[in-house]
Design an enzyme around this catalytic site. Structure first.
Site, PDB file in Angstrom:
ATOM      1  N   HIS A   1      -6.781  -5.985  -4.625  1.00  0.00           N
ATOM      2  CA  HIS A   1      -8.184  -6.145  -4.298  1.00  0.00           C
ATOM      3  C   HIS A   1      -8.979  -6.152  -5.608  1.00  0.00           C
ATOM      4  CE1 HIS A   1      -7.710  -1.621  -4.216  1.00  0.00           C
ATOM      5  NE2 HIS A   1      -8.684  -1.762  -5.086  1.00  0.00           N
TER       6      HIS A   1
HETATM    7  P1  TYD Z   1      -7.195   1.375  -1.125  1.00  0.00           P
HETATM    8  O1  TYD Z   1      -8.178   1.471  -2.219  1.00  0.00           O
HETATM    9  O2  TYD Z   1      -7.250   0.170  -0.230  1.00  0.00           O
HETATM   10  O3  TYD Z   1      -5.735   1.507  -1.764  1.00  0.00           O
HETATM   11  P2  TYD Z   1      -4.681   0.377  -2.153  1.00  0.00           P
HETATM   12  O4  TYD Z   1      -5.491  -0.832  -2.461  1.00  0.00           O
HETATM   13  O5  TYD Z   1      -3.964   0.914  -3.316  1.00  0.00           O
HETATM   14  O6  TYD Z   1      -3.801   0.217  -0.974  1.00  0.00           O
HETATM   15  O7  TYD Z   1      -7.268   2.684  -0.242  1.00  0.00           O
HETATM   16  C1  TYD Z   1      -6.372   2.925   0.798  1.00  0.00           C
HETATM   17  C2  TYD Z   1      -7.101   3.711   1.874  1.00  0.00           C
HETATM   18  O8  TYD Z   1      -7.506   4.983   1.371  1.00  0.00           O
HETATM   19  C3  TYD Z   1      -8.351   2.988   2.360  1.00  0.00           C
HETATM   20  O9  TYD Z   1      -8.216   2.712   3.729  1.00  0.00           O
HETATM   21  C4  TYD Z   1      -9.476   3.972   2.178  1.00  0.00           C
HETATM   22  C5  TYD Z   1      -8.869   5.239   1.671  1.00  0.00           C
HETATM   23  N1  TYD Z   1      -9.553   5.728   0.449  1.00  0.00           N
HETATM   24  C6  TYD Z   1     -10.514   6.696   0.566  1.00  0.00           C
HETATM   25  O10 TYD Z   1     -10.841   7.166   1.673  1.00  0.00           O
HETATM   26  N2  TYD Z   1     -11.122   7.181  -0.575  1.00  0.00           N
HETATM   27  C7  TYD Z   1     -10.794   6.706  -1.803  1.00  0.00           C
HETATM   28  O11 TYD Z   1     -11.361   7.167  -2.829  1.00  0.00           O
HETATM   29  C8  TYD Z   1      -9.811   5.663  -1.910  1.00  0.00           C
HETATM   30  C9  TYD Z   1      -9.433   5.081  -3.252  1.00  0.00           C
HETATM   31  C10 TYD Z   1      -9.213   5.209  -0.760  1.00  0.00           C
END
Ligand code: TYD
Length: 135
Positions: free
Chosen positions: A53
């Site tokens: 992303h």
């Molecule tokens: P995401 O940033 O999409 O992680 P990746 O891209 O590495 O898979 O985050 C995964 C999930 O975690 C997303 O549904 C929301 C949650 N999240 C939070 O609640 N707080 C945060 O600070 C982060 C980074 C993620």
């Protein structure tokens, strides 16, 4: 030239000591933003990918606190792969950079310092949409 040139490895202060080394990170000094949030990835299964992303406004700084992994950055024009494997340096990622993380070693811990609170509206999760906004 794209935004990728703004992203860079930043060496952190390292206080070497026979009792164990110490590093520290001060917002606005060692990273070019104020720190609002810290999160970390851990217990990542072998072969797993994270990220994929971009963020519209968020600045981030990524440190391998333990183990190692790769971070691939893409500004829509060029891509660069960084291998992180030490806790005394990190990778600064400016806004509007598509990124993914892979090649996690067993026991890897990826710490991320971020300039803002978690905000789903700041994410761009579709690569085609990212390319349209980035160019
Ligand atoms: P995401 O940033 O999409 O992680 P990746 O891209 O590495 O898979 O985050 C995964 C999930 O975690 C997303 O549904 C929301 C949650 N999240 C939070 O609640 N707080 C945060 O600070 C982060 C980074 C993620």
């Amino acid at each position: 030239m794209g935004r990728l040139h703004e992203c860079r490895i930043i060496d952190l202060p390292k206080v070497s000591d026979p009792r164990g080394n110490l590093s520290f990170i001060e917002g606005g000094r060692h990273v070019p933003f104020d720190i609002r949030r810290v999160y970390y990835l851990y217990d990542v299964p072998g072969g797993s990918d994270r990220g994929s992303h971009a963020h519209k406004r968020l600045h981030q700084f990524i440190v391998a606190m333990s183990g190692s992994f790769d971070v691939v950055l893409d500004d829509g024009l060029e891509k660069k792969r960084f291998h992180l494997n030490r806790s005394y340096y990190g990778l600064y990622v400016c806004p509007m950079i598509w990124r993914y993380l892979d090649n996690f070693s067993s026991g890897a811990v990826c710490m991320v310092l971020a300039s803002g609170y978690y905000d789903e509206t700041d994410y761009i999760r579709n690569y085609q949409q990212f390319l349209e906004l980035a160019r």
